[in-house]
Design a protein around this motif. Structure first.
Motif: not given
Length: 211
Positions: A61-70, A130-134
């Motif tokens: 999710w953290s690198d998804s285009r959906e999150r980046k769009g939001i 947190t681990t997904e992001q870092h």
């Protein structure tokens, strides 16, 4: 509130489109049946459904285009905190809901279960996010190892490892029987309280260092 609901909806829509999530759920269920000692099989499905909604919704999710769009849309509005709140609270809420229903399928759980379950679900959600992001792949590896270890452990050990395997706290409470040589259920209440403070503190510290 609308941002929270919108983010949760986007997380759900993204996850249900990915067939790999269904394969993952099936593999986890089969692993329980193959690896888990018979006396733990039923309760391990409770712990599975504490972890599964988190993995189902947060993986990638953290690198998804959906999150980046939001984040692009609302970044100027100063409401990014609501997005971050939804990212861990929605999976945790899903975990609590599903696991609660499953726990009642066998027998009424002890009162400690209702403390341990939400605290563990929140902790797992914060740690996994947190681990997904870092530490994406390293974090996934750690969770897989913890999952396999908890499945292979006998039901009554009264070892420190029972408290280290935090992904198994809900099942451990259901199986707790001090007369049979396990940890007292209150031990997992205290452990889950410590865990949620550590998870929240670590996430806050990591975010501060990367801001």
């Amino acid at each position: 509130m609308q941002i929270i609901i919108f983010t949760a909806g986007m997380m759900w829509k993204r996850a249900v489109k990915m067939k790999s999530r269904l394969w993952l759920a099936g593999l986890a269920a089969v692993s329980i049946l193959i690896i888990t000692p018979p006396e733990k099989t039923a309760t391990e499905f409770v712990s599975l459904f504490v972890l599964l909604p988190v993995v189902f919704l947060q993986t990638g999710w953290s690198d998804s285009r959906e999150r980046k769009g939001i984040m692009t849309l609302i970044n100027r509005g100063g409401t990014t905190g609501m997005v971050r709140f939804a990212e861990w609270s929605f999976p945790a809420l899903g975990a609590v809901t599903v696991s609660s229903v499953l726990a009642f399928a066998a027998a009424p759980p002890p009162w400690q279960f209702w403390v341990v379950l939400p605290l563990t679900a929140v902790s797992i959600s914060l740690v996994y996010l947190t681990t997904e992001q870092h530490l994406k792949f390293a974090g996934r590896t750690v969770f897989i190892i913890l999952w396999l270890l908890q499945l292979s452990q006998p039901a009554h050990t009264k070892k420190l490892l029972d408290l280290v395997l935090f992904t198994d706290y809900p099942a451990a409470v259901l199986l707790a029987s001090p007369d049979a040589g396990t940890h007292h259920p209150d031990s997992f209440v205290l452990a889950s309280l410590i865990l949620v403070f550590l998870a929240a503190g670590t996430r806050a510290l990591v975010r501060r260092r990367n801001s």
